[in-house]
Design a protein around this motif. Structure first.
Motif, PDB file in Angstrom:
ATOM      1  N   GLN A 141      50.763  21.228  26.532  1.00 21.59           N
ATOM      2  CA  GLN A 141      49.551  21.841  25.752  1.00 21.59           C
ATOM      3  C   GLN A 141      48.425  20.892  25.505  1.00 21.59           C
ATOM      4  O   GLN A 141      48.806  19.576  25.434  1.00 21.59           O
ATOM      5  N   THR A 153      49.917  27.749  17.829  1.00 17.46           N
ATOM      6  CA  THR A 153      49.767  29.123  18.224  1.00 17.46           C
ATOM      7  C   THR A 153      48.280  29.321  18.731  1.00 17.46           C
ATOM      8  O   THR A 153      47.603  28.703  18.241  1.00 17.46           O
ATOM      9  N   LYS A 154      48.163  30.583  19.213  1.00 14.79           N
ATOM     10  CA  LYS A 154      46.893  30.956  19.824  1.00 14.79           C
ATOM     11  C   LYS A 154      46.134  29.836  20.582  1.00 14.79           C
ATOM     12  O   LYS A 154      44.917  29.721  20.986  1.00 14.79           O
ATOM     13  N   THR A 155      47.079  29.083  21.317  1.00 15.82           N
ATOM     14  CA  THR A 155      46.802  28.135  22.116  1.00 15.82           C
ATOM     15  C   THR A 155      47.634  28.230  23.402  1.00 15.82           C
ATOM     16  O   THR A 155      48.656  28.058  23.339  1.00 15.82           O
ATOM     17  N   ASN A 197      50.631  32.296  25.739  1.00 18.72           N
ATOM     18  CA  ASN A 197      49.946  32.241  24.566  1.00 18.72           C
ATOM     19  C   ASN A 197      50.711  32.894  23.280  1.00 18.72           C
ATOM     20  O   ASN A 197      50.932  34.068  23.265  1.00 18.72           O
ATOM     21  N   TYR A 198      51.169  32.052  22.473  1.00 20.25           N
ATOM     22  CA  TYR A 198      52.188  32.813  21.398  1.00 20.25           C
ATOM     23  C   TYR A 198      51.070  32.998  20.240  1.00 20.25           C
ATOM     24  O   TYR A 198      50.265  32.085  20.011  1.00 20.25           O
ATOM     25  N   SER A 199      51.301  34.103  19.600  1.00 25.97           N
ATOM     26  CA  SER A 199      50.370  34.531  18.679  1.00 25.97           C
ATOM     27  C   SER A 199      50.919  34.349  17.191  1.00 25.97           C
ATOM     28  O   SER A 199      50.105  34.648  16.276  1.00 25.97           O
ATOM     29  N   ILE A 200      52.148  34.317  17.091  1.00 29.65           N
ATOM     30  CA  ILE A 200      52.852  34.110  15.722  1.00 29.65           C
ATOM     31  C   ILE A 200      53.591  32.747  15.682  1.00 29.65           C
ATOM     32  O   ILE A 200      53.867  32.175  16.827  1.00 29.65           O
ATOM     33  N   ASP A 240      50.998  26.709  13.123  1.00 31.18           N
ATOM     34  CA  ASP A 240      49.657  27.179  12.593  1.00 31.18           C
ATOM     35  C   ASP A 240      48.995  26.420  11.740  1.00 31.18           C
ATOM     36  O   ASP A 240      49.594  25.904  10.661  1.00 31.18           O
ATOM     37  N   ARG A 243      45.737  28.518   6.825  1.00 34.60           N
ATOM     38  CA  ARG A 243      44.577  29.477   6.414  1.00 34.60           C
ATOM     39  C   ARG A 243      44.100  29.779   5.148  1.00 34.60           C
ATOM     40  O   ARG A 243      43.108  30.138   4.826  1.00 34.60           O
TER      41      ARG A 243
END
Length: 431
Positions: A141, A153-155, A197-200, A240, A243
């Protein structure tokens, strides 16, 4: 006499045999072998093993200038030898294994003309041979994290299969790749590289099944389709950024009551959580509180309030990716109770004042209405008021409103005619 002569001759001959090998005997223990191999390998593929003679412990001992003084001896059974080369003080062999297993290969170095002499150096290696394909599953990555096997995640992730086939045994094979990313996504490709791409967040295992097929000429000159398979996997920990922090807990508390507040972290579990009670909601400075290690997305903190007042939980959470702050206000309820009691007392006092004011206003109104009537002795000019009003006024209000006793007595006479008079008439006599 003859026996003694033959004994001396035997010793001389023995010493003469040992003299040529004296340099090799002296070299014993001063050198060692470095072995390298390109194993593991699949059955049928060629494996290369190399051995090099070097000075022991990287000493300053010079290697022999004449490389023909030494010879390499190999033992590789049951592996089949397909080639051997020697160059200088190194030797390389090529072997093939037709059955799976772990096979030992040994090598030693002796003087060139005395293979029975003491070895100058020895080496040993084990070659793993498998019936399956050999390779590695590599995940990369653009953003690297300090945690092993950790990614964002999301990368986009690049997942590649690297086949290990140094002898090009499978150069004519056709490959098929079946991918399972551990989150319910599966795909089949003819390419050994995919992007995903993993979202979680979470820990996932990427599984790959590789199938290789090729044609091979059999001993009877016929062609047959050969196939080899291999199963590979890699564990990934998807992280992640933090947030935010969701705070679940009461905002009102009583003195000496233990309160529990739940912190839900929106993102990957932080490495540390730090919190402190402050009079105002202000960020925490470095070293202002003691960090606590957290390994999940939720954390419970408890505290007992001993003094009344307004407080603010100042919370800081961070991991190696990011950090975030959150605040939670708490009000101690004993102060609220005092304010509530004061407000209740003030309300009661205001209600009482209003009640007394309205009552006085009503009484004054009644007095004014009663004063509008003329309670003087009845005559033709002052007609008598209605009996009901008159009675009410005379019985209830009269004693307070009449100005002279005579009027009061007159009213009493009229209403109590059967009662004896309150005074006797005075008789007058004429002398």
């Amino acid at each position: 006499m003859a026996r003694a002569v033959w004994s001396r001759l035997g010793r001389i001959l023995w010493l003469s045999c040992l003299l040529p090998w004296a340099p090799a005997g002296v070299a014993a223990g001063l050198y060692e072998l470095n072995l390298t191999t390109d194993s593991p390998a699949t059955t049928g593929a060629e494996v290369t093993i190399s051995a090099s003679l070097v000075a022991k412990d990287n000493s300053s001992l010079a290697l022999p200038a004449d490389t023909h003084l030494y010879r390499f001896h190999w033992i590789h059974t049951p592996l089949v030898l397909t080639g051997k080369t020697e160059k200088g003080l190194s030797s390389t062999i090529h072997v093939v294994g037709h059955v799976p297993g772990d096979f030992p290969v040994s090598v030693w170095v002796t003087a060139a003309d005395c293979w029975m002499c003491q070895p100058v150096a020895r080496g040993f290696v084990v070659l793993p041979i498998t019936e399956f394909l050999v390779g590695d599953l590599v995940v990369t990555q653009n953003t690297s994290l300090p945690w092993p096997s950790s990614y964002l995640t999301k990368t986009v992730l690049k997942v590649s299969f690297l086949l290990h086939d140094p002898s090009n045994f499978l150069k004519t094979a056709v490959f098929l790749y079946s991918w399972d990313f551990g989150d319910g996504t599966q795909m089949v490709t003819e390419d050994s590289v995919v992007y995903y791409n993993y979202s979680i967040i979470g820990t996932f295992t990427v599984k790959l099944k590789v199938v290789a097929e090729w044609e091979e000429v059999k001993p009877d000159a016929t062609k047959g389709v050969m196939q080899k398979t291999g199963d590979f996997s890699a564990s990934l920990k998807l992280q992640d950024t933090l947030r935010g922090i969701q705070v679940l807990g009461p905002t009102l508390i009583q003195t000496f009551q233990k309160m529990t507040v739940t912190l839900n972290f929106l993102g990957s579990p932080p490495l540390t959580v730090c919190w402190r009670l402050k009079p105002e909601c202000l960020p925490l400075e470095e070293g202002e509180c003691h960090p606590v290690s957290v390994a999940s997305t939720a954390y419970n903190l408890t505290h007992t309030f001993r003094d009344p007042g307004d407080y603010c939980f100042s919370i800081r959470a961070e991991n190696v990716i990011s950090k975030t702050h959150q605040y939670h206000r708490i009000q101690e309820s004993s102060r609220l109770s005092l304010l509530s009691h004061c407000a209740t007392l003030i309300t009661v006092m205001l209600a009482f004042i209003m009640y007394m004011t309205l009552r006085n206003a009503t009484q004054q109104k009644d007095m004014v209405e009663v004063a509008d009537f003329d309670f003087s002795p009845m005559s033709d000019k002052n007609p008598e008021p209605p009996s009901g009003v008159r009675c009410c006024c005379q019985m209830c209000c009269g004693p307070f409103l009449l100005e002279t006793p005579s009027e009061y007595l007159e009213i009493v006479r009229e209403n109590h005619g059967l009662l004896p008079p309150l005074y006797k008439s005075v008789k007058t006599y004429t002398v």
